[in-house]
Design an enzyme around this catalytic site. Structure first.
Site, mmCIF file in Angstrom:
data_model
loop_
_atom_site.group_PDB
_atom_site.id
_atom_site.type_symbol
_atom_site.label_atom_id
_atom_site.label_comp_id
_atom_site.label_asym_id
_atom_site.label_seq_id
_atom_site.Cartn_x
_atom_site.Cartn_y
_atom_site.Cartn_z
ATOM 1 N N HIS A 1 -6.529 -0.625 9.181
ATOM 2 C CA HIS A 1 -6.822 -1.793 8.330
ATOM 3 C C HIS A 1 -7.432 -2.960 9.104
ATOM 4 O O HIS A 1 -7.954 -3.892 8.483
ATOM 5 C CB HIS A 1 -5.544 -2.292 7.644
ATOM 6 C CG HIS A 1 -4.957 -1.325 6.670
ATOM 7 N ND1 HIS A 1 -5.689 -0.786 5.638
ATOM 8 C CD2 HIS A 1 -3.709 -0.780 6.566
ATOM 9 C CE1 HIS A 1 -4.912 0.040 4.941
ATOM 10 N NE2 HIS A 1 -3.715 0.075 5.492
ATOM 11 N N ASP B 1 -4.451 9.010 5.578
ATOM 12 C CA ASP B 1 -3.416 8.027 5.233
ATOM 13 C C ASP B 1 -3.568 7.673 3.751
ATOM 14 O O ASP B 1 -4.672 7.692 3.212
ATOM 15 C CB ASP B 1 -3.612 6.773 6.099
ATOM 16 C CG ASP B 1 -2.489 5.753 5.951
ATOM 17 O OD1 ASP B 1 -1.628 5.714 6.844
ATOM 18 O OD2 ASP B 1 -2.484 5.008 4.950
HETATM 19 ZN ZN LIG Z 1 -0.866 3.855 5.000
#
Ligand SMILES: [Zn+2]
Length: 310
Positions: free
Chosen positions: A125, A162
């Site tokens: 992220h 993910d």
């Molecule tokens: Zn995650």
């Protein structure tokens, strides 16, 4: 050639406080699972600290310095509502990035067939100038840039299973057609990016999934979208953002996978790496927040890497 397993005790010293899902016990649970005799053949090494010059291939020096300066002497400093730094966070982040970069060095030089990095904080992220979603430095994107700059890799792929979209990696790769980003993730869910229509320079392949999609849709997303695109891209090395939070026992999402799905996707990814990249795969831990599911899923993933290297 062995499978390399990298970790470092410093990664346990990043601690965002009681009740935070991204906690040191995640690595302890994985270490316990990887202590089983079947994993004795792993080549275990301690992750080095990443050199700042390598981190700065992606993150501007001003951002790196701001992260260093933000690290508190005691207690916690919050960078956003999800992401904090404790006194150990700076070293943990440099170990996490250092692990993935070192793994690329070892796999590209032929010292290891493939590698898994049991590290935290996660990275996918983190944008070039923004920490978010439990992430400080985008280790996998930094390692991809390193594979090109320091080795013979011309085309580098990151596949991210993910359950959250790796907005930072997508951002870093957006306009570079020699970098590939493919992701399955739940939508709607944090961070909100990852629509099918986000394609960059024709090098971004998102396959959003709906809550409760489960194994069938997950595998379909890979067989119809991610794997054909990856095969067509023909990477020189494959990096994996291995988050295990799409597991049915995970508290943060609802994709309902089991360990068998992580075994399956790892086998499929290795098939492509065998075909185009001489089997060169570097995988690194991203999310996964139910300790038992995380440990079992990671063990399943690492076992496939080992089978490919024997
Ligand atoms: Zn995650």
């Amino acid at each position: 050639m062995p499978t390399l397993l990298l970790t470092h005790p410093d990664c346990l010293l990043h601690d965002m406080g009681a009740g935070h899902p991204e906690r040191p016990d995640r690595l302890r649970a994985i270490e316990d699972a990887l202590a089983a005799p079947v994993f004795n053949r792993l080549k275990r090494e301690r992750a080095p600290l990443a050199q700042l010059a390598l981190v700065e291939r992606l993150h501007p020096p001003g951002y790196v310095e701001a992260i260093r300066a933000a690290a508190p002497k005691q207690r916690l400093v919050w960078l956003d509502p999800d992401t904090a730094m404790s006194p150990g966070s700076w070293n943990a982040a440099l170990r996490a990035t250092g692990a993935v970069v070192y793994a690329v060095d070892q796999v590209m030089s032929g010292a290891a067939r493939n590698a898994f990095c049991t590290v935290r904080p996660p990275g996918h992220h983190a944008e070039s100038s923004r920490a978010m979603g439990f992430c400080l430095f985008n280790s996998v994107a930094i390692a991809a840039l390193h594979a090109r700059a320091a080795h013979s890799a011309e085309r580098v792929a990151v596949v991210d299973f993910d359950v959250h979209h790796g907005n930072g990696t997508q951002d870093a790769f957006w306009s570079d057609k020699d970098l590939f980003y493919g992701s399955t993730h739940q939508m709607p869910l944090f961070p909100g990016t990852g629509a099918l229509s986000e394609t960059g320079a024709g090098n971004i392949f998102n396959a959003p999934l709906s809550p409760l999609d489960g194994s069938t849709r997950f595998r379909e997303a890979f067989t119809t979208r991610i794997l054909p695109a990856l095969d067509n891209f023909a990477p020189d090395v494959l990096l994996i953002s291995a988050g295990f939070d799409a597991h049915r026992d995970d508290p943060l999402a609802q994709i309902e996978l089991t360990e068998d799905d992580f075994t399956w996707v790892t086998e499929k990814l290795i098939d492509v790496a065998d075909k185009h990249a001489g089997g060169r795969v570097v995988s690194t831990l991203e999310g996964g927040y139910n300790l038992d599911a995380l440990a079992r899923s990671t063990a399943a993933h690492v076992l496939v890497l080992m089978q490919a290297s024997s």
